[in-house]
Design a protein around this motif. Sequence first.
Motif, PDB file in Angstrom:
ATOM      1  N   THR A   2       1.029  -1.039   0.128  1.00  0.00           N
ATOM      2  CA  THR A   2       0.410   0.377  -0.259  1.00  0.00           C
ATOM      3  C   THR A   2       0.901   1.000  -0.478  1.00  0.00           C
ATOM      4  O   THR A   2       1.849   1.041   0.494  1.00  0.00           O
ATOM      5  CB  THR A   2      -0.532   0.360   1.391  1.00  0.00           C
ATOM      6  OG1 THR A   2      -0.250   0.354   2.394  1.00  0.00           O
ATOM      7  CG2 THR A   2      -2.012  -1.363   1.001  1.00  0.00           C
ATOM      8  N   LYS A   3       0.584   1.972  -0.718  1.00  0.00           N
ATOM      9  CA  LYS A   3       0.999   3.314  -0.902  1.00  0.00           C
ATOM     10  C   LYS A   3      -0.012   4.496  -0.312  1.00  0.00           C
ATOM     11  O   LYS A   3      -1.015   4.852  -0.491  1.00  0.00           O
ATOM     12  CB  LYS A   3       1.247   3.880  -1.484  1.00  0.00           C
ATOM     13  CG  LYS A   3       2.383   4.943  -2.111  1.00  0.00           C
ATOM     14  CD  LYS A   3       2.284   5.569  -3.350  1.00  0.00           C
ATOM     15  CE  LYS A   3       1.304   6.626  -4.315  1.00  0.00           C
ATOM     16  NZ  LYS A   3       0.950   6.958  -5.219  1.00  0.00           N
ATOM     17  N   THR A   4       0.619   5.623   0.528  1.00  0.00           N
ATOM     18  CA  THR A   4      -0.538   6.478   0.805  1.00  0.00           C
ATOM     19  C   THR A   4       0.877   8.334   0.739  1.00  0.00           C
ATOM     20  O   THR A   4       1.814   7.865   0.946  1.00  0.00           O
ATOM     21  CB  THR A   4      -0.411   6.658   2.627  1.00  0.00           C
ATOM     22  OG1 THR A   4       0.453   6.365   3.128  1.00  0.00           O
ATOM     23  CG2 THR A   4      -1.300   5.676   2.396  1.00  0.00           C
ATOM     24  N   VAL A   5       0.462   9.253   0.172  1.00  0.00           N
ATOM     25  CA  VAL A   5       0.708  10.617   0.286  1.00  0.00           C
ATOM     26  C   VAL A   5       0.441  11.468   0.772  1.00  0.00           C
ATOM     27  O   VAL A   5      -1.407  11.895   0.403  1.00  0.00           O
ATOM     28  CB  VAL A   5       1.318  10.348  -1.827  1.00  0.00           C
ATOM     29  CG1 VAL A   5       1.767  12.242  -1.763  1.00  0.00           C
ATOM     30  CG2 VAL A   5       1.836  10.011  -2.097  1.00  0.00           C
ATOM     31  N   GLU A   6       1.035  12.294   1.901  1.00  0.00           N
ATOM     32  CA  GLU A   6      -0.394  13.196   2.855  1.00  0.00           C
ATOM     33  C   GLU A   6       1.705  14.570   2.539  1.00  0.00           C
ATOM     34  O   GLU A   6       1.848  14.135   3.225  1.00  0.00           O
ATOM     35  CB  GLU A   6      -0.165  12.592   3.597  1.00  0.00           C
ATOM     36  CG  GLU A   6      -0.708  11.811   3.794  1.00  0.00           C
ATOM     37  CD  GLU A   6      -1.706  11.060   5.565  1.00  0.00           C
ATOM     38  OE1 GLU A   6      -0.937  11.557   6.729  1.00  0.00           O
ATOM     39  OE2 GLU A   6      -1.866  10.016   5.569  1.00  0.00           O
ATOM     40  N   LEU A  10       5.520  10.197   1.727  1.00  0.00           N
ATOM     41  CA  LEU A  10       5.198   8.998   1.236  1.00  0.00           C
ATOM     42  C   LEU A  10       5.611   7.409   2.349  1.00  0.00           C
ATOM     43  O   LEU A  10       6.696   7.521   2.486  1.00  0.00           O
ATOM     44  CB  LEU A  10       6.333   9.160   0.075  1.00  0.00           C
ATOM     45  CG  LEU A  10       5.818   7.556  -0.829  1.00  0.00           C
ATOM     46  CD1 LEU A  10       4.746   7.528  -1.958  1.00  0.00           C
ATOM     47  CD2 LEU A  10       6.835   8.002  -2.067  1.00  0.00           C
ATOM     48  N   THR A  11       4.611   7.206   2.014  1.00  0.00           N
ATOM     49  CA  THR A  11       4.703   5.754   3.105  1.00  0.00           C
ATOM     50  C   THR A  11       3.945   4.487   2.230  1.00  0.00           C
ATOM     51  O   THR A  11       3.839   4.506   1.323  1.00  0.00           O
ATOM     52  CB  THR A  11       3.643   5.961   3.681  1.00  0.00           C
ATOM     53  OG1 THR A  11       4.172   6.949   4.796  1.00  0.00           O
ATOM     54  CG2 THR A  11       3.787   4.571   5.052  1.00  0.00           C
ATOM     55  N   THR A  13       3.703   0.266   2.834  1.00  0.00           N
ATOM     56  CA  THR A  13       3.720  -0.327   4.047  1.00  0.00           C
ATOM     57  C   THR A  13       3.737  -1.899   3.043  1.00  0.00           C
ATOM     58  O   THR A  13       3.026  -2.206   1.834  1.00  0.00           O
ATOM     59  CB  THR A  13       2.302  -0.152   4.469  1.00  0.00           C
ATOM     60  OG1 THR A  13       2.722   0.361   5.014  1.00  0.00           O
ATOM     61  CG2 THR A  13       2.099  -1.391   5.718  1.00  0.00           C
ATOM     62  N   HIS A 123       8.050   5.315   6.025  1.00  0.00           N
ATOM     63  CA  HIS A 123       7.802   6.100   5.924  1.00  0.00           C
ATOM     64  C   HIS A 123       8.770   7.279   5.464  1.00  0.00           C
ATOM     65  O   HIS A 123       9.955   7.443   5.770  1.00  0.00           O
ATOM     66  CB  HIS A 123       7.433   6.900   7.464  1.00  0.00           C
ATOM     67  CG  HIS A 123       6.862   8.475   8.000  1.00  0.00           C
ATOM     68  ND1 HIS A 123       5.684   7.862   7.982  1.00  0.00           N
ATOM     69  CD2 HIS A 123       7.860   9.224   8.252  1.00  0.00           C
ATOM     70  CE1 HIS A 123       5.604   9.250   8.505  1.00  0.00           C
ATOM     71  NE2 HIS A 123       6.597   9.873   8.390  1.00  0.00           N
ATOM     72  N   GLU A 129       5.944  19.508  -0.672  1.00  0.00           N
ATOM     73  CA  GLU A 129       5.905  18.202  -2.005  1.00  0.00           C
ATOM     74  C   GLU A 129       6.016  18.269  -2.820  1.00  0.00           C
ATOM     75  O   GLU A 129       6.469  17.304  -3.539  1.00  0.00           O
ATOM     76  CB  GLU A 129       4.396  19.250  -1.873  1.00  0.00           C
ATOM     77  CG  GLU A 129       3.903  18.906  -0.912  1.00  0.00           C
ATOM     78  CD  GLU A 129       2.346  19.493  -0.540  1.00  0.00           C
ATOM     79  OE1 GLU A 129       1.587  19.180  -1.396  1.00  0.00           O
ATOM     80  OE2 GLU A 129       1.743  20.080   0.533  1.00  0.00           O
ATOM     81  N   GLU A 141       7.828   4.928  -7.384  1.00  0.00           N
ATOM     82  CA  GLU A 141       6.920   3.952  -7.260  1.00  0.00           C
ATOM     83  C   GLU A 141       6.586   2.752  -7.741  1.00  0.00           C
ATOM     84  O   GLU A 141       7.294   2.018  -7.202  1.00  0.00           O
ATOM     85  CB  GLU A 141       5.574   4.242  -7.241  1.00  0.00           C
ATOM     86  CG  GLU A 141       4.102   3.587  -6.715  1.00  0.00           C
ATOM     87  CD  GLU A 141       2.577   4.268  -6.714  1.00  0.00           C
ATOM     88  OE1 GLU A 141       2.174   3.200  -6.565  1.00  0.00           O
ATOM     89  OE2 GLU A 141       2.515   4.924  -7.331  1.00  0.00           O
TER      90      GLU A 141
END
Length: 159
Positions: A2-6, A10-11, A13, A123, A129, A141
């Motif tokens: 999984t990838k999250t961007v906040e 960039l995380t 998991t 993390h 940004e 990615e």
Amino acid sequence: MTKTVEGNILTFTRIFDAPRELVFKVLSDPEHLSHWWGPNGWTLPVNKMDFREGGSWHYCMESSDGEMKSWGKALYKEIVEPERIVYEDYFSDEEGNLNENMPGVHVTLTLVEHEGKTKIVNHAQFSSEEALKTVIDMGMEQGFTEMWDKLETHLNKIQ
């Protein structure tokens, strides 16, 4: 995976079917890193590591045709075996001088025991940004996905 961007973070998991101590070892031993670090079609011909707080890792990824090289340097900030590795990662040159024109990243790798497997949380905090967007646009990615696929293959092979 999984990838999250906040914002500038960039995380990634992913859960690996291997014990945490083994996963930590393949993240911290240059002999193991040579088998899986980098995207598909890339090797790690230079892999000099001093794995300790205050130590560094200087490496070169090379394309299979030998036409492209990507130098990097990691500076270890915190190591808690087998739970966490914190480091600053930079593009560098062959001598290990940091490339100030490319974004660096503060990385916290957390290894969590998960039902007999290991969950890695990568993390990555960038300075802005825009810096994060630069590395995403470079294909980070896809490269990360391929690299972790290679890590999974390596873990399966050595267990």
